[in-house]
Write a protein that holds these residues in place. Structure first.
Motif, PDB file in Angstrom:
ATOM      1  N   THR A  95      -6.710   2.227   6.668  1.00  0.00           N
ATOM      2  CA  THR A  95      -8.081   2.692   6.951  1.00  0.00           C
ATOM      3  C   THR A  95      -8.256   3.979   5.629  1.00  0.00           C
ATOM      4  O   THR A  95      -9.357   4.684   5.817  1.00  0.00           O
ATOM      5  N   ALA A  96      -7.330   3.996   4.871  1.00  0.00           N
ATOM      6  CA  ALA A  96      -7.697   5.118   3.989  1.00  0.00           C
ATOM      7  C   ALA A  96      -6.857   4.536   2.491  1.00  0.00           C
ATOM      8  O   ALA A  96      -5.808   3.731   2.591  1.00  0.00           O
ATOM      9  N   GLN A  97      -7.445   4.939   1.497  1.00  0.00           N
ATOM     10  CA  GLN A  97      -6.841   4.345   0.296  1.00  0.00           C
ATOM     11  C   GLN A  97      -5.606   4.988  -0.196  1.00  0.00           C
ATOM     12  O   GLN A  97      -5.623   6.325   0.027  1.00  0.00           O
ATOM     13  N   PRO A  98      -4.538   4.536  -0.866  1.00  0.00           N
ATOM     14  CA  PRO A  98      -3.508   5.158  -1.343  1.00  0.00           C
ATOM     15  C   PRO A  98      -4.008   6.392  -2.297  1.00  0.00           C
ATOM     16  O   PRO A  98      -4.998   6.187  -3.020  1.00  0.00           O
ATOM     17  N   ALA A  99      -3.410   7.272  -2.216  1.00  0.00           N
ATOM     18  CA  ALA A  99      -3.482   8.472  -3.279  1.00  0.00           C
ATOM     19  C   ALA A  99      -2.535   8.223  -4.425  1.00  0.00           C
ATOM     20  O   ALA A  99      -1.360   8.100  -4.152  1.00  0.00           O
ATOM     21  N   TYR A 100      -3.108   7.924  -5.544  1.00  0.00           N
ATOM     22  CA  TYR A 100      -2.225   7.865  -6.726  1.00  0.00           C
ATOM     23  C   TYR A 100      -1.727   8.908  -7.284  1.00  0.00           C
ATOM     24  O   TYR A 100      -2.447  10.106  -7.245  1.00  0.00           O
TER      25      TYR A 100
ATOM     26  N   ARG B 261       0.703  -1.243  -0.055  1.00  0.00           N
ATOM     27  CA  ARG B 261       0.082  -0.137   0.042  1.00  0.00           C
ATOM     28  C   ARG B 261       0.873   1.253   0.143  1.00  0.00           C
ATOM     29  O   ARG B 261       0.505   2.308  -0.668  1.00  0.00           O
ATOM     30  N   LEU B 262       2.087   1.294   0.831  1.00  0.00           N
ATOM     31  CA  LEU B 262       3.047   2.365   0.795  1.00  0.00           C
ATOM     32  C   LEU B 262       3.562   2.661  -0.715  1.00  0.00           C
ATOM     33  O   LEU B 262       3.778   3.629  -0.978  1.00  0.00           O
ATOM     34  N   ALA B 263       3.907   1.386  -0.947  1.00  0.00           N
ATOM     35  CA  ALA B 263       4.595   1.411  -2.628  1.00  0.00           C
ATOM     36  C   ALA B 263       3.714   2.175  -3.393  1.00  0.00           C
ATOM     37  O   ALA B 263       4.154   2.959  -4.414  1.00  0.00           O
ATOM     38  N   LEU B 264       2.082   2.057  -3.367  1.00  0.00           N
ATOM     39  CA  LEU B 264       1.181   2.623  -4.300  1.00  0.00           C
ATOM     40  C   LEU B 264       0.882   3.932  -4.116  1.00  0.00           C
ATOM     41  O   LEU B 264       0.470   4.507  -4.912  1.00  0.00           O
ATOM     42  N   HIS B 265       1.231   4.279  -2.614  1.00  0.00           N
ATOM     43  CA  HIS B 265       0.712   5.755  -2.477  1.00  0.00           C
ATOM     44  C   HIS B 265       1.745   6.753  -2.724  1.00  0.00           C
ATOM     45  O   HIS B 265       3.042   6.660  -2.735  1.00  0.00           O
ATOM     46  N   TRP B 266       1.240   8.197  -3.158  1.00  0.00           N
ATOM     47  CA  TRP B 266       1.780   9.047  -3.788  1.00  0.00           C
ATOM     48  C   TRP B 266       1.384  10.325  -2.907  1.00  0.00           C
ATOM     49  O   TRP B 266       0.136  10.645  -2.778  1.00  0.00           O
ATOM     50  N   ASP B 267       2.331  10.586  -2.074  1.00  0.00           N
ATOM     51  CA  ASP B 267       1.968  11.637  -1.187  1.00  0.00           C
ATOM     52  C   ASP B 267       1.412  13.036  -1.966  1.00  0.00           C
ATOM     53  O   ASP B 267       1.978  13.944  -2.337  1.00  0.00           O
TER      54      ASP B 267
ATOM     55  N   ALA C 136       2.944  16.764  10.405  1.00  0.00           N
ATOM     56  CA  ALA C 136       1.798  16.071  10.915  1.00  0.00           C
ATOM     57  C   ALA C 136       0.872  15.598   9.917  1.00  0.00           C
ATOM     58  O   ALA C 136       0.436  14.501   9.952  1.00  0.00           O
ATOM     59  N   GLU C 137       0.265  16.362   8.971  1.00  0.00           N
ATOM     60  CA  GLU C 137      -0.722  15.782   8.109  1.00  0.00           C
ATOM     61  C   GLU C 137       0.070  14.825   7.227  1.00  0.00           C
ATOM     62  O   GLU C 137      -0.851  13.784   6.635  1.00  0.00           O
ATOM     63  N   LEU C 138       1.177  14.924   6.694  1.00  0.00           N
ATOM     64  CA  LEU C 138       1.918  13.993   5.819  1.00  0.00           C
ATOM     65  C   LEU C 138       1.897  12.748   6.541  1.00  0.00           C
ATOM     66  O   LEU C 138       1.708  11.831   5.837  1.00  0.00           O
ATOM     67  N   VAL C 139       2.441  13.040   7.723  1.00  0.00           N
ATOM     68  CA  VAL C 139       2.634  11.646   8.509  1.00  0.00           C
ATOM     69  C   VAL C 139       1.370  10.996   8.889  1.00  0.00           C
ATOM     70  O   VAL C 139       1.318   9.567   8.731  1.00  0.00           O
TER      71      VAL C 139
ATOM     72  N   ALA D 195      -2.619   6.236   8.020  1.00  0.00           N
ATOM     73  CA  ALA D 195      -3.599   5.757   7.642  1.00  0.00           C
ATOM     74  C   ALA D 195      -3.647   5.000   6.238  1.00  0.00           C
ATOM     75  O   ALA D 195      -4.477   3.921   6.392  1.00  0.00           O
ATOM     76  N   VAL D 196      -2.911   5.293   5.428  1.00  0.00           N
ATOM     77  CA  VAL D 196      -2.607   4.400   4.213  1.00  0.00           C
ATOM     78  C   VAL D 196      -2.169   2.862   4.787  1.00  0.00           C
ATOM     79  O   VAL D 196      -2.563   1.982   4.167  1.00  0.00           O
TER      80      VAL D 196
END
Length: 238
Positions: free
Chosen positions: A117-122, A83-89, A104-107, A112-113
């Motif tokens: 509890t949250a979907q990765p942001a592509y 999931r973290l590999a798919l996530h784009w900040d 804090a928001e970034l972390v 959450a990803v």
């Protein structure tokens, strides 16, 4: 998982493999304490594809051995990494000048990803360009008018004269010369025209960027702008 969820997972595993059932009360208590110690930070299930019962069932589908806590932790760690590999900040909505809130928001988004509890942001480049911006970011952009504030743009103008001249021409309604390729110096679209210095042996010694484009490039940009305007004014065909 809390102790109640661990007990439910062990009961499910007992239905799959009766060998894991502990009939003695003390042994059952020790087993529950051991699994809770090792799986306390692993959720029972998430709304985005993780389920500890699925991991247990998959273990017994591929292995004849009794399940251990590590056989649930390994799939969970793999799930987190994928999931973290798919996530784009995405850009945080917090004020970038507030470093603590920004971090804090970034972390928090990454946690959450990873927790499911949250979907990765592509990345926008591999999804859709029509994706809407965060409302707070859109409001800030509307207030400023540009990704670069006017004060910063004015401060950068002496260090990028070609870009400053281009922006000034577009602001005055003149054609954007850098939107076409220069037929004189062969400068590609988006890059300023170039000035060549010839040495005594007729070879090019240096190439330096020009602040103002070549006249032929301006004429070509004006012609293309006129074509676009004329096309836009034509009535739409039924």
């Amino acid at each position: 998982m809390d102790r109640r969820e661990i007990a439910a997972l062990l009961a499910y595993i007992g239905r799959l493999d009766p060998r894991s059932i502990r009939t003695d009360e003390g042994e059952a208590r020790d087993q529950l304490a051991q699994w809770h110690e090792l799986l306390g930070d692993v959720p029972m299930a998430t709304s985005h594809g993780w389920d500890a019962r699925v991991a247990a069932r998959q273990h017994y589908r591929t292995s004849p051995y009794q399940i251990q806590p590590a056989d649930v932790v390994r799939p969970w760690e793999s799930y987190r990494r994928n999931r973290l590999a798919l996530h784009w900040d995405p850009t945080p909505s917090a004020d970038p000048d507030d470093q603590a809130a920004w971090t804090a928001e970034l972390v928090g988004t990454r946690r959450a990803v990873a927790a499911g509890t949250a979907q990765p942001a592509y990345a926008p480049a591999i999804t859709s360009s029509q994706e809407e911006l965060n409302p707070r970011l859109q409001a800030r952009l509307n207030e400023i008018g540009s990704c670069i504030p006017p004060a910063a743009r004015a401060a950068l103008a002496p260090f990028r004269p070609a870009r400053a001249a281009r922006e000034a021409a577009v602001a005055q309604g003149l054609p954007d010369a850098l939107s076409v390729r220069c037929e004189w110096c062969l400068a590609p679209v988006g890059e300023p025209c170039r000035r060549r210095r010839i040495g005594p042996n007729d070879r090019v010694r240096t190439i330096t960027p020009r602040t103002d484009p070549h006249p032929g490039r301006l004429d070509l940009a004006a012609a293309k702008q006129a074509q676009r305007t004329e096309k836009a004014q034509q009535p739409a065909l039924a």
